[in-house]
Design an enzyme around this catalytic site. Structure first.
Site, PDB file in Angstrom:
ATOM      1  N   ASP A   1      64.936  -6.958  38.297  1.00 11.46           N
ATOM      2  CA  ASP A   1      65.319  -5.676  37.704  1.00 11.46           C
ATOM      3  C   ASP A   1      66.314  -6.009  36.598  1.00 11.46           C
ATOM      4  O   ASP A   1      67.454  -6.378  36.866  1.00 11.46           O
ATOM      5  CB  ASP A   1      65.953  -4.782  38.781  1.00 11.46           C
ATOM      6  CG  ASP A   1      66.554  -3.499  38.189  1.00 11.46           C
ATOM      7  OD1 ASP A   1      66.341  -3.236  36.989  1.00 11.46           O
ATOM      8  OD2 ASP A   1      67.230  -2.780  38.942  1.00 11.46           O
TER       9      ASP A   1
ATOM     10  N   GLU B   1      60.025   0.983  36.566  1.00 12.19           N
ATOM     11  CA  GLU B   1      61.136   1.017  37.518  1.00 12.19           C
ATOM     12  C   GLU B   1      60.988   2.080  38.608  1.00 12.19           C
ATOM     13  O   GLU B   1      61.146   1.764  39.788  1.00 12.19           O
ATOM     14  CB  GLU B   1      62.456   1.153  36.763  1.00 12.19           C
ATOM     15  CG  GLU B   1      62.823  -0.170  36.090  1.00 12.19           C
ATOM     16  CD  GLU B   1      63.826  -0.036  34.959  1.00 12.19           C
ATOM     17  OE1 GLU B   1      64.399   1.059  34.799  1.00 12.19           O
ATOM     18  OE2 GLU B   1      64.024  -1.017  34.230  1.00 12.19           O
TER      19      GLU B   1
ATOM     20  N   LYS C   1      70.107  -3.783  26.720  1.00 11.15           N
ATOM     21  CA  LYS C   1      68.793  -3.180  26.959  1.00 11.15           C
ATOM     22  C   LYS C   1      68.529  -1.991  26.034  1.00 11.15           C
ATOM     23  O   LYS C   1      67.388  -1.694  25.696  1.00 11.15           O
ATOM     24  CB  LYS C   1      68.712  -2.737  28.420  1.00 11.15           C
ATOM     25  CG  LYS C   1      67.327  -2.316  28.875  1.00 11.15           C
ATOM     26  CD  LYS C   1      67.351  -2.031  30.364  1.00 11.15           C
ATOM     27  CE  LYS C   1      66.006  -1.601  30.894  1.00 11.15           C
ATOM     28  NZ  LYS C   1      66.091  -1.367  32.346  1.00 11.15           N
TER      29      LYS C   1
ATOM     30  N   ASP D   1      65.171   8.594  38.367  1.00 10.70           N
ATOM     31  CA  ASP D   1      65.801   7.299  38.102  1.00 10.70           C
ATOM     32  C   ASP D   1      66.685   7.395  36.859  1.00 10.70           C
ATOM     33  O   ASP D   1      66.193   7.404  35.734  1.00 10.70           O
ATOM     34  CB  ASP D   1      64.688   6.244  37.914  1.00 10.70           C
ATOM     35  CG  ASP D   1      65.239   4.864  37.586  1.00 10.70           C
ATOM     36  OD1 ASP D   1      66.474   4.706  37.446  1.00 10.70           O
ATOM     37  OD2 ASP D   1      64.426   3.929  37.452  1.00 10.70           O
TER      38      ASP D   1
END
Lengths: 111, 588
Positions: free
Chosen positions: B9, B147, B70, B169
């Site tokens: 992850d 994810e 990211k 999420d």
């Protein structure tokens, strides 16, 4: 060429739930991560017969499997009267049998 | 047994690595921590540091520490780290290399393959960039999975009972929502939606703005000019956010934050949860709208949802739980670990790909519609850029769709194909993700059929090809990778650059990785150097040559690269000579 019913191993009068169960079992046996081709075939088969609407569509427009008497009987016995609007009827008439030619030939832009 | 594939992850704020051993998922700890902060820095000695230590030095040395990389993935940009420029892929690769080393130390064997998770709403370019980061880190990314889907995989753990689950999420930088059907050991994603630039970082930013305004109004200073003060304010904002998840007020105290005309300035202010929740209300509204879009995409009513699973650190914000339970009429689940479940799902999928027995199989969808532009009608008028959707959003992966088009005038010998991602009927309002030209069509009347095939693979990456039906003339592309936008910066050079950075590290920390690093640093054999030079030369000619010649050259280059990789010097002779011949022929 197998019918979607044969591919999923269900009877031609199977219910939505039975078809879904059969599809999920096939997915479990052929996970997309291990065999993409097989998964795609199963998924396509499932989409063709997953509910009343898609089954009727499949029965009507997939030759030579269709037995029109049977299809009409099925449509009439399903309780709901098939209601076709003028637009839908026109769309049906305009559609051809071979799926690849149904795709609208839309003109591409040239610069 | 097959080589172990790890699950990663790669998060905006935190990253984790997990494996499945004997059917059990383990999130691997580095020391006593199984969460690696996604921070990269250069320390006093000029060595690279990753994780907790980099996070700690962020306050003192913000100019040589990178966080939240990211958020830049897939963008054509570079970041400064101690006066050196790096692409987002390279910084991400440094984090991946660290995770790889953690896994290798734990497993006691080298690791070269990984499943990496990406936000469901990551675009094609962002996915490509993630794969490149893996490559730079020396990892073969065997699969990228979404994810929220990974979280559903970890959550499900082989349940047989049928249920509909909403996965919400909210991470540090991205937001996803997926509606999932779990039935008969299959996790079937029905729909996904999201926002790839919304997360806890935005909440921090709101608090930062609030503190800056307070400093401006109270002391008349602009703290933005002071990078160290800004780093402290950022950390203080983060801490206040964490506190407000637990309690109704947070006291923010930063003494000697900065100096103004010789007077020290202390920051001291109380922030209430109510004020904070007002600050972030707009963001929460965006996520709730996305929830509704996902529900619509799944063709389900709120009452059809049996459970809500919360993923990502930002879901600890109490008002998110409140809003969701108001909407759905029940409390979200909290027994899954919001921080670890994504890595666990990635490890489960890795085990599945590796042929290990697993209880759950995954079927995922694309959150985007892909299509092209054609002459058509828009609002009843003729318009040259009508959007023609080919793969619709929430279609199952993998997916292949073919559409037929016809040339619009007589003697048209070429068509330009542009691929868009989006929902707008006007193609120009969608995101253009690639274009190419099919040339050398037959000189015939208009109506010459050209078929366009779009193929989305299991990673959510798009492959496109077009074919003239009558002749079979074909052209295909994979949407260009983001790195190629950098002049002279190829994946290989990036890989060497990042490897050499790691070469400076304390070797005890890295265990097995060390031997790999040394291998990279050995000077290449002269034959290999010559072969690489030939490849470079060949690639420089690609622009100007026929596709037939190019194909031949690409084949040879592949053969040579494979031999270089395998250190097969003798095997280089023949393909290099052949490639040189072609170059000579083309240049003369």
């Amino acid at each position: 060429m197998k019918t979607p019913y044969q591919m999923l191993g269900v009877a031609s009068n199977a219910t939505d739930a039975e078809i879904k169960q059969a599809y999920l079992q096939k997915v479990k046996d052929n996970p997309p991560d291990r065999d993409q081709k097989q998964f795609q075939l199963m998924h396509d088969a499932y989409l063709k017969i997953k509910d009343e609407k898609s089954r009727l569509n499949y029965d009507l427009f997939t030759l030579p499997v269709a037995n029109f008497d049977e299809v009409v009987d099925k449509a009439l016995s399903s309780g709901k009267k098939p209601t076709l609007t003028a637009v839908q009827f026109k769309a049906l008439l305009a559609a051809s049998v071979d799926e690849s030619t149904i795709t609208q030939a839309i003109t591409m832009a040239e610069k | 047994m097959n080589e172990i594939i790890i699950g990663i992850d790669l998060g905006t704020t935190n990253s984790e690595v997990a494996v499945v051993e004997q059917g059990k998922v383990t999130v691997i700890a580095d020391g006593d921590k199984n969460i690696l902060p996604s921070y990269v820095g250069i320390d006093d000695n000029g060595d690279i540091i990753v994780g907790e230590t980099a996070r700690n030095q962020y306050l003192a040395y913000p100019e040589r520490t990178i966080k939240s990389i990211k958020r830049l993935m897939g963008e054509n940009t570079q970041v400064n780290l101690a006066d050196q420029k790096y692409t987002p892929q390279e910084i991400s690769a440094i984090i991946l290399k660290r995770l790889k080393a953690i896994a290798e130390t734990y497993l006691g064997q080298p690791v070269s393959k990984a499943v990496i998770t990406v936000p469901a709403y990551f675009s094609d370019a962002q996915r490509q960039a993630t794969r490149e980061a893996g490559e730079i880190a020396g990892l073969d990314v065997v699969r990228m999975i979404n994810e929220p889907t990974a979280a559903a995989l970890a959550y499900d753990a082989g349940e047989q009972e049928k249920k509909h689950v909403l996965v919400y999420d909210l991470g540090g930088g991205t937001f996803d929502v997926s509606v999932v059907n779990i039935e008969a050991g299959v996790v079937e994603v029905l729909s996904s939606h999201g926002d790839n630039h919304l997360g806890g970082d935005d909440f921090d930013q709101q608090i930062i703005e609030y503190l800056l305004k307070h400093l401006q109004e109270t002391y008349g200073v602009d703290a933005r000019k002071h990078s160290k003060a800004m780093a402290r304010i950022t950390r203080a904002a983060e801490n206040a956010k964490f506190l407000l998840s637990e309690q109704p007020y947070a006291q923010i105290e930063e003494e000697y934050l900065l100096e103004n005309d010789g007077t020290p300035i202390h920051l001291s202010i109380e922030l209430s949860r109510m004020v904070y929740e007002e600050m972030i209300e707009d963001y929460i509204n965006v996520t709730m709208d996305a929830v509704h879009i996902a529900m619509k995409g799944a063709k389900l009513a709120m009452s059809d949802i049996d459970e809500i699973v919360l993923v990502g650190g930002s879901t600890r914000t109490p008002c998110i739980r409140e809003r969701l339970s108001n909407e759905f009429g029940f409390e979200p689940h909290s027994e899954v670990d919001a921080d670890l479940c994504v890595a666990m799902g990635a490890a489960i999928q890795a085990a599945m790909i590796n042929g290990q027995e697993v209880d759950t199989v995954l079927v995922d969808v694309t959150p985007y519609t892909y299509g092209t532009a054609a002459i058509g009608t828009l609002d009843g008028e003729s318009y040259p850029f009508m959007f023609v959707p080919i793969i619709h959003k929430n279609s199952v992966l993998p997916n292949r769709k073919v559409e037929a088009f016809a040339t619009s005038h007589d003697g048209q010998m070429a068509v330009d194909v542009t691929i868009y991602q989006g929902e707008d009927p006007d193609a120009l309002n969608n995101v253009k993700i690639g274009e190419f030209r099919v040339e050398g069509l037959q000189d015939v009347e208009r109506g010459n059929i050209v078929t366009l095939a779009l193929e989305l693979d299991l990673n959510g990456i798009l492959h496109v090809s077009a074919e003239e039906k009558a002749t079979g003339l074909e052209k295909s592309i994979t949407i260009e990778n983001a790195l190629s936008n950098f002049e002279g910066s190829t994946l290989d050079t990036a890989k060497q650059r990042i490897s050499s950075l790691f070469g400076q590290l304390d070797s005890s920390l890295y265990g097995q990785d060390e031997s790999l690093v040394i291998e990279h640093e050995q000077p290449a054999a002269p034959e290999i150097e010559a072969a690489q030079a030939t490849i470079k030369k060949a690639e420089s000619l690609f622009e100007t040559i026929s596709s037939e010649d190019k194909e031949d050259m690409v084949d040879l280059i592949e053969m040579i690269s494979a031999n270089i990789e395998a250190k097969d010097i003798a095997g280089l002779d023949k393909p290099v000579a052949e490639l040189n011949d072609i170059i000579y022929y083309l240049e003369s």
